[in-house]
Design a protein around this motif. Structure first.
Motif, PDB file in Angstrom:
ATOM      1  N   GLU A   5       9.115 -30.114  22.518  1.00 30.62           N
ATOM      2  CA  GLU A   5       9.290 -29.193  21.400  1.00 30.62           C
ATOM      3  C   GLU A   5      10.652 -28.512  21.444  1.00 30.62           C
ATOM      4  O   GLU A   5      11.234 -28.212  20.398  1.00 30.62           O
ATOM      5  N   GLU A   6      11.184 -28.275  22.641  1.00 31.87           N
ATOM      6  CA  GLU A   6      12.509 -27.673  22.745  1.00 31.87           C
ATOM      7  C   GLU A   6      13.567 -28.562  22.105  1.00 31.87           C
ATOM      8  O   GLU A   6      14.449 -28.086  21.380  1.00 31.87           O
ATOM      9  N   ILE A   7      13.468 -29.868  22.340  1.00 28.43           N
ATOM     10  CA  ILE A   7      14.411 -30.805  21.735  1.00 28.43           C
ATOM     11  C   ILE A   7      14.172 -30.908  20.233  1.00 28.43           C
ATOM     12  O   ILE A   7      15.112 -30.915  19.427  1.00 28.43           O
ATOM     13  N   LEU A   8      12.901 -30.977  19.827  1.00 28.62           N
ATOM     14  CA  LEU A   8      12.590 -31.077  18.405  1.00 28.62           C
ATOM     15  C   LEU A   8      13.043 -29.833  17.645  1.00 28.62           C
ATOM     16  O   LEU A   8      13.553 -29.931  16.520  1.00 28.62           O
ATOM     17  N   ASP A   9      12.868 -28.651  18.239  1.00 30.70           N
ATOM     18  CA  ASP A   9      13.307 -27.416  17.575  1.00 30.70           C
ATOM     19  C   ASP A   9      14.798 -27.473  17.278  1.00 30.70           C
ATOM     20  O   ASP A   9      15.245 -27.145  16.171  1.00 30.70           O
ATOM     21  N   ALA A  10      15.584 -27.878  18.281  1.00 29.99           N
ATOM     22  CA  ALA A  10      17.025 -27.938  18.100  1.00 29.99           C
ATOM     23  C   ALA A  10      17.412 -29.005  17.077  1.00 29.99           C
ATOM     24  O   ALA A  10      18.283 -28.791  16.225  1.00 29.99           O
ATOM     25  N   ALA A  11      16.748 -30.175  17.145  1.00 39.98           N
ATOM     26  CA  ALA A  11      17.065 -31.262  16.210  1.00 39.98           C
ATOM     27  C   ALA A  11      16.680 -30.893  14.783  1.00 39.98           C
ATOM     28  O   ALA A  11      17.421 -31.169  13.835  1.00 39.98           O
ATOM     29  N   HIS A  12      15.523 -30.245  14.606  1.00 43.68           N
ATOM     30  CA  HIS A  12      15.104 -29.831  13.269  1.00 43.68           C
ATOM     31  C   HIS A  12      16.082 -28.818  12.674  1.00 43.68           C
ATOM     32  O   HIS A  12      16.330 -28.820  11.462  1.00 43.68           O
ATOM     33  N   ALA A  13      16.626 -27.933  13.522  1.00 45.63           N
ATOM     34  CA  ALA A  13      17.573 -26.940  13.023  1.00 45.63           C
ATOM     35  C   ALA A  13      18.841 -27.587  12.476  1.00 45.63           C
ATOM     36  O   ALA A  13      19.534 -27.000  11.646  1.00 45.63           O
ATOM     37  N   LEU A  14      19.125 -28.820  12.931  1.00 42.64           N
ATOM     38  CA  LEU A  14      20.354 -29.505  12.530  1.00 42.64           C
ATOM     39  C   LEU A  14      20.115 -30.637  11.534  1.00 42.64           C
ATOM     40  O   LEU A  14      21.030 -31.413  11.255  1.00 42.64           O
ATOM     41  N   MET A  15      18.901 -30.743  10.988  1.00 39.40           N
ATOM     42  CA  MET A  15      18.586 -31.874  10.097  1.00 39.40           C
ATOM     43  C   MET A  15      19.507 -31.926   8.882  1.00 39.40           C
ATOM     44  O   MET A  15      19.891 -33.003   8.433  1.00 39.40           O
ATOM     45  N   GLU A  16      19.860 -30.751   8.330  1.00 40.11           N
ATOM     46  CA  GLU A  16      20.741 -30.730   7.159  1.00 40.11           C
ATOM     47  C   GLU A  16      22.116 -31.304   7.482  1.00 40.11           C
ATOM     48  O   GLU A  16      22.804 -31.836   6.612  1.00 40.11           O
ATOM     49  N   GLN A  17      22.522 -31.184   8.738  1.00 41.51           N
ATOM     50  CA  GLN A  17      23.813 -31.721   9.176  1.00 41.51           C
ATOM     51  C   GLN A  17      23.628 -32.987   9.993  1.00 41.51           C
ATOM     52  O   GLN A  17      24.503 -33.371  10.768  1.00 41.51           O
ATOM     53  N   GLY A  18      22.490 -33.653   9.811  1.00 45.74           N
ATOM     54  CA  GLY A  18      22.176 -34.846  10.592  1.00 45.74           C
ATOM     55  C   GLY A  18      22.106 -36.101   9.745  1.00 45.74           C
ATOM     56  O   GLY A  18      21.322 -37.003  10.050  1.00 45.74           O
ATOM     57  N   VAL A  19      22.893 -36.160   8.668  1.00 43.38           N
ATOM     58  CA  VAL A  19      22.884 -37.341   7.793  1.00 43.38           C
ATOM     59  C   VAL A  19      24.307 -37.849   7.602  1.00 43.38           C
ATOM     60  O   VAL A  19      25.276 -37.100   7.702  1.00 43.38           O
ATOM     61  N   PHE A  20      24.397 -39.147   7.357  1.00 44.14           N
ATOM     62  CA  PHE A  20      25.663 -39.742   6.922  1.00 44.14           C
ATOM     63  C   PHE A  20      25.741 -39.603   5.400  1.00 44.14           C
ATOM     64  O   PHE A  20      24.853 -40.060   4.690  1.00 44.14           O
ATOM     65  N   ARG A  21      26.794 -39.015   4.921  1.00 45.01           N
ATOM     66  CA  ARG A  21      26.932 -38.804   3.481  1.00 45.01           C
ATOM     67  C   ARG A  21      27.837 -39.822   2.815  1.00 45.01           C
ATOM     68  O   ARG A  21      27.722 -40.072   1.634  1.00 45.01           O
TER      69      ARG A  21
END
Length: 512
Positions: A165-181
């Protein structure tokens, strides 16, 4: 295909045979009259609790466990039970086959309506729009989600729920900046995906891969200049990098192989939803236009009765209701309403254009083929480009759009664009710009990191129109990045126009 009375159904009750008969008839008319091209459909009947559960897991039939989904479920359930919010009549998944959830509480008339809306309208848009074709793999997403759910469950068993969950929390916080545009990620079939994961994890468990090499010494033995080192470093790491999750997954020196794979799972899911954020007006407009057109065709052909049609029109009116700006229910532009109006306006321009339409839309005005015009628009546009090309002066007047200028140093608003030739252009451009997620989402990129030195990670935020990040969420996000990176992280805000530094914030300033 209809019953003895000539109607597809009578009354509000339904069974699976009636649902099947209605779908076959609606699909045949959609193919014949609208020339739709859809994935095979898999319909599932669910309860209100199951619909709430689908809400909480971002609408996917398979999803890994995370505490935030439970929190979202409780919030939605509270609103629903107290009457603060209704539930969707349907939910549709961009997959092949296309999965459509129908609420068991729906009447048969409503089931017919949402079948046309989701199983045909949304389905056609998912299959044919260029963004979904480029950025998603409908045939592999369900297999990948099945893998992701099982993989994260195994990680929880092996490493503990808290660590995962610690890793998922951090990854979820960055989902908006986790895509190739701006470039297309590689597509893999589900079998290759799983095989690639296995091989990658095995390799990373037994070896260490140098992330980059320093510049070779020059022939005269002189040390390379700092600017050359920095340039080579950025070149080897392919900086700047817009996808923060991708950079952390590939370059963090503290992450274990299983943690990298968890970040990758979150990143793949974020990329899957990226086209949907860019096509809400088009997607909902397409589905609403399809269901409205098909339901009227069913009625005109005597396949549904007047009572059913009245119920359908009442629900349709609720869907496209647009409160005024001074209405307490106003929350912005209803994408269903704007999308449907634009689709119907294209139909009007193609068949009965005015002189104004011929001036503004010479390529489609009076072409007589509104079906092909709509099919082309659905296939080749996202919200921003669709509005920029097809919003007509007629609709601008109908919606009473105008542009307000709001300068920070001016005590008054100014009506900058009204209903005249120049104003229509400005209004259309301003509305289209508001749907450009590249303009509305923060532009944050990794710009430098010295992996062989202090490992200081430097991010840059390009500030547009003086809009800086909110301090609390910015600092919390920097802490999440530091958790995944393991070393000092800083973010410098620079003016997008001048390049001048606005401010800089680092994790050493905000603490743990």
């Amino acid at each position: 295909m209809a019953s003895r009375s000539g109607l597809l159904f009578s009354g509000s009750e339904w069974d699976f045979r009636t649902l099947s008969r209605a779908y076959e008839t609606i699909e045949a008319i959609a193919t014949e009259e609208l020339h739709l091209d859809v994935y095979p459909v898999q319909m599932e009947i669910i309860s209100s609790e199951q619909m709430l559960d689908a809400y909480s897991s971002v609408g996917m039939p398979l999803m890994y466990r995370h505490w935030s989904f439970g929190k979202h479920y409780l919030y939605q359930e509270l609103l629903y039970r107290k009457g603060g919010r209704g539930l969707a009549y349907e939910l549709v998944i961009n997959s092949n086959p296309c999965i459509v959830y129908l609420m068991e509480e729906n009447t048969m008339a409503l089931q017919a309506l949402v079948t046309a809306h989701a199983a045909l309208g949304h389905n056609h848009f998912f299959k044919n729009n260029y963004l979904f074709q480029q950025w998603t793999d409908a045939s592999a997403i369900l297999s990948y989600l099945d893998f992701a759910k099982g993989y994260i469950a195994r990680c929880e068993e092996r490493h503990g729920v808290d660590a995962v969950e610690e890793i998922l929390d951090a990854a979820h916080a960055l989902m908006e900046q986790g895509v190739f545009r701006y470039h297309r990620p590689p597509k893999l079939s589900s079998e290759k995906q799983r095989e690639g994961v296995r091989e990658r994890l095995e390799y990373e468990e037994r070896s260490y891969n140098d992330l980059w090499r320093t510049l070779p010494p020059s022939k005269d033995g002189a040390k390379p200049r700092e600017t050359d080192i920095m340039a080579e470093r950025k070149k080897s790491l392919k900086l700047p990098e817009e996808n923060l999750l991708y950079f952390l997954e590939k370059n963090s020196l503290i992450l274990e192989p299983w943690q990298r794979e968890v970040i990758r799972i979150v990143r793949v899911i974020a990329q899957y939803f990226y086209p949907q954020r860019q096509t809400q007006v088009m997607n909902e407009g397409c589905a609403t236009f399809v269901h409205y057109t098909l339901m009227n065709l069913l009625f005109d052909r005597g396949l549904i009765g007047e009572g059913a049609m009245l119920e359908i029109l009442r629900n349709h009116s609720n869907v496209i209701f647009q409160p005024g700006f001074d209405d307490p229910r106003f929350s912005g532009i209803n994408p269903y309403a704007l999308g449907l109006d634009m689709m119907q306006d294209i139909q009007r321009i193609s068949t009965a254009p005015t002189a104004e339409d011929r001036d503004w839309f010479p390529d489609i005005a009076g072409n007589g083929d509104w079906r092909q015009t709509l099919l082309d628009a659905w296939a080749n546009h996202r919200d921003e480009s669709f509005i920029r090309q097809y919003l007509s002066p007629t609709l601008i007047r109908k919606w009473r759009f105008f542009v307000l200028a709001d300068a920070a140093n001016d005590p008054h608003y100014e009506v900058a664009s009204i209903h005249n030739e120049r104003g229509y252009e400005s209004i259309r451009a301003a509305l289209a710009h508001s749907y450009d997620i590249g303009a509305s989402r923060p532009d944050i990129q990794v710009v430098d990191v010295d992996l062989l030195g202090d490992r200081y990670l430097r991010l840059q935020h390009k500030v547009k129109d003086g809009i800086v990040l909110e301090g609390g969420s910015r600092d919390a996000t920097l802490r999440h990045i530091r958790k995944l990176w393991g070393y000092e992280v800083s973010m410098v805000a620079v003016d997008a126009q001048t390049g001048a530094t606005v401010h800089e914030r680092s994790t050493s300033q905000i603490g743990e």
